[in-house]
Design a protein around this motif. Structure first.
Motif, PDB file in Angstrom:
ATOM      1  N   GLU A  25       8.326   1.118   4.216  1.00  0.00           N
ATOM      2  CA  GLU A  25       9.533   1.613   3.531  1.00  0.00           C
ATOM      3  C   GLU A  25       9.295   3.019   2.987  1.00  0.00           C
ATOM      4  O   GLU A  25       8.216   3.317   2.470  1.00  0.00           O
ATOM      5  CB  GLU A  25       9.928   0.683   2.386  1.00  0.00           C
ATOM      6  CG  GLU A  25      10.424  -0.688   2.855  1.00  0.00           C
ATOM      7  CD  GLU A  25      11.004  -1.494   1.722  1.00  0.00           C
ATOM      8  OE1 GLU A  25      10.991  -0.996   0.585  1.00  0.00           O
ATOM      9  OE2 GLU A  25      11.471  -2.618   1.984  1.00  0.00           O
ATOM     10  N   HIS A  26      10.294   3.868   3.098  1.00  0.00           N
ATOM     11  CA  HIS A  26      10.186   5.225   2.565  1.00  0.00           C
ATOM     12  C   HIS A  26      10.422   5.217   1.061  1.00  0.00           C
ATOM     13  O   HIS A  26      11.146   4.397   0.546  1.00  0.00           O
ATOM     14  CB  HIS A  26      11.210   6.148   3.242  1.00  0.00           C
ATOM     15  CG  HIS A  26      10.894   6.361   4.700  1.00  0.00           C
ATOM     16  ND1 HIS A  26       9.895   7.202   5.123  1.00  0.00           N
ATOM     17  CD2 HIS A  26      11.447   5.829   5.819  1.00  0.00           C
ATOM     18  CE1 HIS A  26       9.835   7.197   6.448  1.00  0.00           C
ATOM     19  NE2 HIS A  26      10.766   6.365   6.895  1.00  0.00           N
ATOM     20  N   ASN A  85       4.500   9.593   1.633  1.00  0.00           N
ATOM     21  CA  ASN A  85       5.467   9.229   0.598  1.00  0.00           C
ATOM     22  C   ASN A  85       6.252   7.958   0.941  1.00  0.00           C
ATOM     23  O   ASN A  85       7.482   7.918   0.830  1.00  0.00           O
ATOM     24  CB  ASN A  85       6.444  10.383   0.344  1.00  0.00           C
ATOM     25  CG  ASN A  85       7.208  10.190  -0.955  1.00  0.00           C
ATOM     26  OD1 ASN A  85       6.687   9.568  -1.889  1.00  0.00           O
ATOM     27  ND2 ASN A  85       8.422  10.715  -1.023  1.00  0.00           N
ATOM     28  N   ASN A  86       5.545   6.922   1.406  1.00  0.00           N
ATOM     29  CA  ASN A  86       6.206   5.650   1.665  1.00  0.00           C
ATOM     30  C   ASN A  86       5.263   4.505   1.321  1.00  0.00           C
ATOM     31  O   ASN A  86       4.090   4.713   1.003  1.00  0.00           O
ATOM     32  CB  ASN A  86       6.703   5.552   3.108  1.00  0.00           C
ATOM     33  CG  ASN A  86       5.578   5.765   4.113  1.00  0.00           C
ATOM     34  OD1 ASN A  86       4.420   5.516   3.815  1.00  0.00           O
ATOM     35  ND2 ASN A  86       5.917   6.231   5.306  1.00  0.00           N
ATOM     36  N   ASP A 130       0.847  -1.190   0.000  1.00  0.00           N
ATOM     37  CA  ASP A 130       0.000   0.000   0.000  1.00  0.00           C
ATOM     38  C   ASP A 130       0.886   1.244   0.000  1.00  0.00           C
ATOM     39  O   ASP A 130       1.762   1.382   0.847  1.00  0.00           O
ATOM     40  CB  ASP A 130      -0.901  -0.010   1.238  1.00  0.00           C
ATOM     41  CG  ASP A 130      -1.913   1.131   1.233  1.00  0.00           C
ATOM     42  OD1 ASP A 130      -2.191   1.671   0.149  1.00  0.00           O
ATOM     43  OD2 ASP A 130      -2.410   1.472   2.323  1.00  0.00           O
ATOM     44  N   THR A 131       0.665   2.096  -0.958  1.00  0.00           N
ATOM     45  CA  THR A 131       1.418   3.337  -1.034  1.00  0.00           C
ATOM     46  C   THR A 131       0.670   4.434  -0.295  1.00  0.00           C
ATOM     47  O   THR A 131      -0.486   4.730  -0.615  1.00  0.00           O
ATOM     48  CB  THR A 131       1.638   3.764  -2.496  1.00  0.00           C
ATOM     49  OG1 THR A 131       2.339   2.728  -3.185  1.00  0.00           O
ATOM     50  CG2 THR A 131       2.446   5.055  -2.571  1.00  0.00           C
ATOM     51  N   VAL A 132       1.305   4.993   0.701  1.00  0.00           N
ATOM     52  CA  VAL A 132       0.716   6.075   1.484  1.00  0.00           C
ATOM     53  C   VAL A 132       1.200   7.390   0.886  1.00  0.00           C
ATOM     54  O   VAL A 132       2.342   7.810   1.109  1.00  0.00           O
ATOM     55  CB  VAL A 132       1.115   5.960   2.966  1.00  0.00           C
ATOM     56  CG1 VAL A 132       0.410   7.040   3.791  1.00  0.00           C
ATOM     57  CG2 VAL A 132       0.796   4.576   3.503  1.00  0.00           C
ATOM     58  N   THR A 133       0.328   8.043   0.134  1.00  0.00           N
ATOM     59  CA  THR A 133       0.758   9.206  -0.653  1.00  0.00           C
ATOM     60  C   THR A 133       1.145  10.401   0.210  1.00  0.00           C
ATOM     61  O   THR A 133       2.114  11.092  -0.082  1.00  0.00           O
ATOM     62  CB  THR A 133      -0.363   9.628  -1.621  1.00  0.00           C
ATOM     63  OG1 THR A 133      -1.570   9.855  -0.858  1.00  0.00           O
ATOM     64  CG2 THR A 133      -0.627   8.561  -2.649  1.00  0.00           C
ATOM     65  N   ASP A 134       0.412  10.633   1.315  1.00  0.00           N
ATOM     66  CA  ASP A 134       0.710  11.822   2.111  1.00  0.00           C
ATOM     67  C   ASP A 134       2.021  11.695   2.882  1.00  0.00           C
ATOM     68  O   ASP A 134       2.617  12.684   3.292  1.00  0.00           O
ATOM     69  CB  ASP A 134      -0.441  12.133   3.078  1.00  0.00           C
ATOM     70  CG  ASP A 134      -0.733  10.979   4.021  1.00  0.00           C
ATOM     71  OD1 ASP A 134      -0.361   9.846   3.682  1.00  0.00           O
ATOM     72  OD2 ASP A 134      -1.318  11.219   5.093  1.00  0.00           O
TER      73      ASP A 134
END
Length: 204
Positions: free
Chosen positions: A203-204, A90-91, A84-88
């Motif tokens: 992960e960043h 950025n990781n 899952d990409t957490v956009t706010d």
């Protein structure tokens, strides 16, 4: 004589065709993945993570076995189940299968799930690594085995005959049928331990 052979051949074809229709591997694996989800105890996943879990291929090994009719064994080993990409922030968050057993004595043992699928009954059995074990039902559905006894009457001879008749080819002797048979008599063994909830890596 020729007519009898022809009839037998046609019956064999029909029987084989019926089992082929029942054993749709792709459909079985999709159903397996839905059952696996309940074992993982994720927190609430985002829509993108859920979609990734649904669409990501589940890597399984089909275990070779001896003595079983109409049953296929699946092993789910360590792998990424969803991301899952957490956009706010950025990781990216990765969700993995469990890596540890509930019992500390089993640290270092491979932590994976083993399911059996009976394609005659269209039924799954949880045999290893899961929070609830279905070996009792698995055994009760094997009443045509010539040495079968009710669980309350299982003795050392029954256990020995079972592990002589039925085997699964795995490196670490998992699932351990001797342990599972003894569990039916009330003895608790490591075969009933379950894998801890899935690990999460950010992960960043």
């Amino acid at each position: 004589m020729k007519n009898k052979l022809l009839i037998l051949f046609v019956l064999l074809l029909l029987t084989t065709a019926g089992y082929t229709q029942q054993m749709d591997t792709s459909l079985v694996l999709k159903n397996l993945k839905m059952r696996l989800f309940s074992e993982l105890r994720f927190n609430i996943l985002s829509e993108s993570a859920l979609n990734d879990y649904i669409n990501r291929k589940l890597n399984v090994a089909i275990l070779k076995s001896k003595g079983f009719d109409n049953i296929v064994f699946f092993q789910v080993s360590f792998q990424v189940l969803a991301s899952d990409t957490v956009t706010d922030q950025n990781n990216t968050i990765y969700y993995f299968t469990p890596q540890d057993f509930t019992n500390v004595e089993q640290e270092g043992e491979p932590c994976y799930f083993v399911y059996a699928f009976d394609f005659k009954r269209n039924e799954f059995y949880r045999l290893w690594g899961t929070r609830t074990n279905d070996f009792l039902l698995f055994y009760l559905n094997m009443k045509d085995w010539k040495y079968w006894k009710p669980p309350s009457k299982i003795d050392k001879t029954t256990v020995r005959k079972f592990i002589e008749t039925y085997t699964i080819e795995v490196e670490s002797n998992v699932p351990d049928f001797e342990c599972l048979m003894l569990a039916l008599t009330g003895k608790k063994g490591y075969c009933l331990y379950y894998c801890l909830p899935a690990s999460i890596v950010r992960e960043h």
